[in-house]
Design a protein around this motif. Sequence first.
Motif, PDB file in Angstrom:
ATOM      1  N   LEU B  12      24.239   3.665   6.896  1.00  0.00           N
ATOM      2  CA  LEU B  12      23.457   4.432   5.928  1.00  0.00           C
ATOM      3  C   LEU B  12      23.741   5.924   6.016  1.00  0.00           C
ATOM      4  N   ALA B  13      24.117   6.338   7.226  1.00  0.00           N
ATOM      5  CA  ALA B  13      24.367   7.757   7.431  1.00  0.00           C
ATOM      6  C   ALA B  13      25.705   8.218   6.876  1.00  0.00           C
ATOM      7  N   GLN B  14      26.565   7.271   6.391  1.00  0.00           N
ATOM      8  CA  GLN B  14      27.906   7.635   5.957  1.00  0.00           C
ATOM      9  C   GLN B  14      27.996   7.792   4.446  1.00  0.00           C
ATOM     10  N   THR B  15      28.951   8.618   4.009  1.00  0.00           N
ATOM     11  CA  THR B  15      29.212   8.763   2.573  1.00  0.00           C
ATOM     12  C   THR B  15      29.998   7.540   2.110  1.00  0.00           C
ATOM     13  N   PRO B  16      30.039   7.264   0.789  1.00  0.00           N
ATOM     14  CA  PRO B  16      30.793   6.097   0.301  1.00  0.00           C
ATOM     15  C   PRO B  16      32.265   6.124   0.733  1.00  0.00           C
ATOM     16  N   GLU B  17      32.865   7.336   0.713  1.00  0.00           N
ATOM     17  CA  GLU B  17      34.284   7.433   1.107  1.00  0.00           C
ATOM     18  C   GLU B  17      34.471   7.060   2.579  1.00  0.00           C
ATOM     19  N   GLU B  18      33.516   7.548   3.390  1.00  0.00           N
ATOM     20  CA  GLU B  18      33.594   7.228   4.833  1.00  0.00           C
ATOM     21  C   GLU B  18      33.395   5.729   5.054  1.00  0.00           C
ATOM     22  N   LEU B  19      32.499   5.178   4.254  1.00  0.00           N
ATOM     23  CA  LEU B  19      32.248   3.728   4.387  1.00  0.00           C
ATOM     24  C   LEU B  19      33.508   2.927   4.048  1.00  0.00           C
ATOM     25  N   VAL B  20      34.195   3.339   2.992  1.00  0.00           N
ATOM     26  CA  VAL B  20      35.413   2.616   2.606  1.00  0.00           C
ATOM     27  C   VAL B  20      36.449   2.725   3.729  1.00  0.00           C
ATOM     28  N   GLU B  25      39.346   0.038   7.985  1.00  0.00           N
ATOM     29  CA  GLU B  25      39.742   0.055   9.396  1.00  0.00           C
ATOM     30  C   GLU B  25      39.274  -1.229  10.097  1.00  0.00           C
ATOM     31  N   GLN B  26      38.019  -1.598   9.802  1.00  0.00           N
ATOM     32  CA  GLN B  26      37.481  -2.831  10.411  1.00  0.00           C
ATOM     33  C   GLN B  26      38.298  -4.048   9.967  1.00  0.00           C
ATOM     34  N   PHE B  27      38.671  -4.040   8.700  1.00  0.00           N
ATOM     35  CA  PHE B  27      39.481  -5.162   8.196  1.00  0.00           C
ATOM     36  C   PHE B  27      40.805  -5.256   8.959  1.00  0.00           C
ATOM     37  N   HIS B  28      41.455  -4.115   9.114  1.00  0.00           N
ATOM     38  CA  HIS B  28      42.759  -4.126   9.797  1.00  0.00           C
ATOM     39  C   HIS B  28      42.635  -4.510  11.269  1.00  0.00           C
ATOM     40  N   LYS B  29      41.457  -4.279  11.830  1.00  0.00           N
ATOM     41  CA  LYS B  29      41.260  -4.675  13.228  1.00  0.00           C
ATOM     42  C   LYS B  29      40.817  -6.132  13.343  1.00  0.00           C
ATOM     43  N   GLY B  30      40.691  -6.781  12.185  1.00  0.00           N
ATOM     44  CA  GLY B  30      40.330  -8.202  12.213  1.00  0.00           C
ATOM     45  C   GLY B  30      38.831  -8.417  12.290  1.00  0.00           C
ATOM     46  N   ARG B  31      38.034  -7.334  12.145  1.00  0.00           N
ATOM     47  CA  ARG B  31      36.555  -7.481  12.192  1.00  0.00           C
ATOM     48  C   ARG B  31      36.080  -7.674  10.752  1.00  0.00           C
ATOM     49  N   ARG B  36      33.256  -6.612   5.651  1.00  0.00           N
ATOM     50  CA  ARG B  36      32.596  -7.106   4.425  1.00  0.00           C
ATOM     51  C   ARG B  36      31.284  -6.354   4.187  1.00  0.00           C
ATOM     52  N   GLN B  37      30.469  -6.234   5.250  1.00  0.00           N
ATOM     53  CA  GLN B  37      29.172  -5.558   5.120  1.00  0.00           C
ATOM     54  C   GLN B  37      29.366  -4.085   4.757  1.00  0.00           C
ATOM     55  N   THR B  38      30.285  -3.443   5.426  1.00  0.00           N
ATOM     56  CA  THR B  38      30.521  -2.019   5.188  1.00  0.00           C
ATOM     57  C   THR B  38      30.974  -1.783   3.750  1.00  0.00           C
ATOM     58  N   LEU B  39      31.919  -2.618   3.305  1.00  0.00           N
ATOM     59  CA  LEU B  39      32.474  -2.400   1.968  1.00  0.00           C
ATOM     60  C   LEU B  39      31.461  -2.758   0.874  1.00  0.00           C
ATOM     61  N   GLU B  40      30.651  -3.770   1.153  1.00  0.00           N
ATOM     62  CA  GLU B  40      29.586  -4.097   0.186  1.00  0.00           C
ATOM     63  C   GLU B  40      28.651  -2.894   0.021  1.00  0.00           C
ATOM     64  N   MET B  41      28.324  -2.262   1.135  1.00  0.00           N
ATOM     65  CA  MET B  41      27.446  -1.101   1.103  1.00  0.00           C
ATOM     66  C   MET B  41      28.123   0.054   0.351  1.00  0.00           C
ATOM     67  N   ALA B  42      29.407   0.223   0.622  1.00  0.00           N
ATOM     68  CA  ALA B  42      30.148   1.306  -0.053  1.00  0.00           C
ATOM     69  C   ALA B  42      30.129   1.105  -1.556  1.00  0.00           C
ATOM     70  N   LEU B  43      30.317  -0.118  -1.967  1.00  0.00           N
ATOM     71  CA  LEU B  43      30.364  -0.387  -3.411  1.00  0.00           C
ATOM     72  C   LEU B  43      28.989  -0.332  -4.054  1.00  0.00           C
ATOM     73  N   ARG B  44      27.957  -0.610  -3.225  1.00  0.00           N
ATOM     74  CA  ARG B  44      26.596  -0.466  -3.762  1.00  0.00           C
ATOM     75  C   ARG B  44      26.318   1.006  -4.037  1.00  0.00           C
ATOM     76  N   ALA B  62      38.477 -13.769   3.970  1.00  0.00           N
ATOM     77  CA  ALA B  62      38.682 -14.046   5.400  1.00  0.00           C
ATOM     78  C   ALA B  62      37.428 -14.562   6.069  1.00  0.00           C
ATOM     79  N   THR B  63      36.310 -14.490   5.368  1.00  0.00           N
ATOM     80  CA  THR B  63      35.064 -14.946   6.002  1.00  0.00           C
ATOM     81  C   THR B  63      34.416 -16.086   5.223  1.00  0.00           C
ATOM     82  N   GLY B  64      35.235 -16.838   4.537  1.00  0.00           N
ATOM     83  CA  GLY B  64      34.731 -18.035   3.869  1.00  0.00           C
ATOM     84  C   GLY B  64      34.171 -17.788   2.487  1.00  0.00           C
ATOM     85  N   GLY B  65      34.344 -16.583   1.958  1.00  0.00           N
ATOM     86  CA  GLY B  65      33.778 -16.290   0.640  1.00  0.00           C
ATOM     87  C   GLY B  65      34.804 -16.287  -0.457  1.00  0.00           C
TER      88      GLY B  65
END
Lengths: 541, 343
Positions: B12-20, B25-31, B36-44, B62-65
């Motif tokens: 919540l403390a991050q800007t949309p750009e920071e969230l993306v 980064e999380q995606f590339h690390k395999g997390r 998914r949660q971070t990017l959903e928040m960014a797009l919201r 990658a997470t069954g969706g």
Amino acid sequence: MRLTLSALGLVLLLAGEVNVEFSNIAKQAGLAHSFPNGGAQSKQFIIETTGSGAAFLDYDNDGFLDVFLVSGEGGLSRLYHNNGRGRFDDVTSQFGITRTGWGQGVCAADFDNDGFTDLFVTYWGANVLYRNVGGKRFEDVTAQAGLRQDRVRYNTGCAFLDYDNDGHVDLFVANYAQFDPAVTPKPGENPYCWYRNIPVNCGPRGLPFDRNILYHNNGDGTFRDVSESSGAAAPSQNYSLSVLTGDFNGDGRTDIYVACDQTPSLLYINRGDGTFSEEALLRGVALDENGKALSGMGAAAGDTHGDGWLDIFRTNFSDERETLYRNLGKGNFEDATRAAGLFRNTRFVGWGCGFFDFDNDGWKDLLLVNGHAFPEVDRLRLDIRYKDRAILYRNQGGGVFADISERSGPGLLERHPARGAAFGDIDNDGAVEVLINNQNEPPTLLKRSGLSGNNWILLKLEGVRSNRGAVGARVRVTAGGRTQIDEVRSGGSYLSQNDPRLHFGLGRASRIERLEIDWPSGVRQVRRDLSVNRVVVVREP
Amino acid sequence: MRATSWFCLCLLAQTPEELVRSGVEQFHKGRYLEARQTLEMALRQSPGQAHATTFLALSRAATGGCREAIADLAAQFSGPPGDLSRLAGIGLSQCYLAEGRFEEAYPVIRRLQALYPADADVLYQAAKLHLKAWNEAVFQMYQKTPASYRVNQLSAEIFEIQGRYSEAVAEYRKAIAKNPAAVNLHYRLGRALLMESHEPEALSRARKEFEAELQINPNDAVAEYQVAQILLSEQNNREAATRLERAVKLSPEFAEALVALGKIRLEDKRLEEAIGLLERAVQLQPKNEAARYSLMLAYRNAGRAEDALLQKTELDKLQKPPQGEFTEFLKKLGEKAPQQPKL
């Protein structure tokens, strides 16, 4: 009954049958040590598959061939003295043979022309030149001779040869690949580490190539590396194993054939100016008849057709045919494997091999020893095996061979993981014996029981202006209206050293009509009307 | 639970750009779940960011969706080629495969292969697609026509691939027993017999099968060729040549038969004839090493040195061995001090 037996005898005679029985006399002859060479059930690295060679040499000039057997890691290469009464005594420690490691090949010649045969042993690691000190001991003169290598190399076959005919034998050393166990994948780790769906040691495919080495003998006990300037180092994409020397194009200069694994084999043609050109492909000895590079292991030279030209035989991998290249003259060859009847044994991985006239009928026969590279193949329960028997082909005359392995006695049918094989007459009775180095087992010494009844001669050549051991001398023996040729050579077979004396079977001929020797110095010597069934020493005039 | 709450508060403390940025980064690390949660928040917070939309779709895939992801992946993949489009294509093909939508996966993978022909991930997807489709077809066949000779034939072919030749031979025999007139079964059996054993007797057994194939299909040039090969290994060159001539007549562009016949002529020193046959073979298959090699030797034996050298040059090109994939690791060899190495 007598009539029936006579009739049977006649039929056998008509069919060209020969009663021959080879036995393994190694144990009773005192050759009982095992020579370790990596795993016997499975092998982690390719270095465990390629060793090791065997040698016949008469180090003390007592007229009887002694034995040297090369060991892999974990054992000692051993020297055995032939006591002349059928026994070999282990003299390794008293003769100063101390080097251990992954021993591969061996070749012998008198490099310093002092009248005593010296030994060169190749290693994955550092090679060693043992100088023979008056037949009393060997000393490691590798460093003094300038033969130390500046890095770990996978040295395999070797041969002394006098390529410039200056009276001093030079040295050619084949290199297999660049290999480091620290960075080489383990069995199954990549596609080069599988064989028939089982994980096996990796290579040689996938391993970086290395280059062959030619050392020139300076004539003062030292050598210098002339690999680059001579062209020996030029072929750079070959996994080189055995080295076979011979004057294949008949120009009086020694050429070099190298059997290569999974890559085209090499034929270095001696240009006579200190350089070689590699011409195997165009001359027809690089590939098989389908233009494919086979897994060449051992190599032997002999005039199988009686036409005065040296043919080349090469052992290969399983599912490949052995290869006989017939010399059409002047060093152009054709694949004569099929025509010679050598195409049926495709289940063996062949290693040591040699032409020898076991029945003294005047035609060079052929023996090769076998054993799969991978012990793991036994798990497949196929007809290919890690330990396998030898193959004996009888030359029926004119270069057509018959496989008589299964009726040549128990020695030939014993199964071993055989590698190097050396051919020589250990008791000077005119019947050639075969010494075989088996991985992780005592060696085999094949001896034929009973004599053929044919005549023979064994020639020991001594150079004067030429190199002392007469390496490279070409001999023509005419007896009973036929002329045979051969050359004195060092190395050959698979990483091994044969008896440097030349053996000729003479059939029923009771005299040698003409003996002609072309010495490396250029001198031609002719002797006439020689008696047979003896060892003849011929000194260069 | 406490960790998740903390994670959400951080976001919540991050800007949309920071969230993306964090999401990618999380995606590339395999997390993938965190991504998914971070990017959903960014797009919201800032809808319509193409980059975020694609990575969200990839994270969902990658997470069954897959169901939610497919539309966005397809949209990105249909755009101009690039890293993102490649990732979207791979994700899309994975989703189609996961959903069993093979028909839709095919064009995606075909396009990926056209764009990235040496891409291991793309090739892996292609292999996976074909494997799944193959499995499906085999399953259907075994389930619906278990008594068919085709089941035995397919089993035999699988055994052949696995190197289990004795089992392959047995299955081919069963197939032949069920349908003695089927084309190609005797031929395949003959080949399996040759692979099964190195004993010379295997040759005569195999020849019997090739001849049986020719009884069923007298125009089978390949069976003729196989018979000729066996005759050659029995040193019966004359009959082999006759069979090869017939093979060539049946199939004039059968390069291997031309080469085999050319080699016989070469052996018989009928050089002009050999050269003609081999030149034809080389023309048909310029990369056929056997043809080039035999032609080189034929030229050499005919004294046509320049022509022979030309063939040698071509052969040299064909003979270049592939460098091993672990060669790079071994390049550092060469600096070691001389010593006796130990394993």
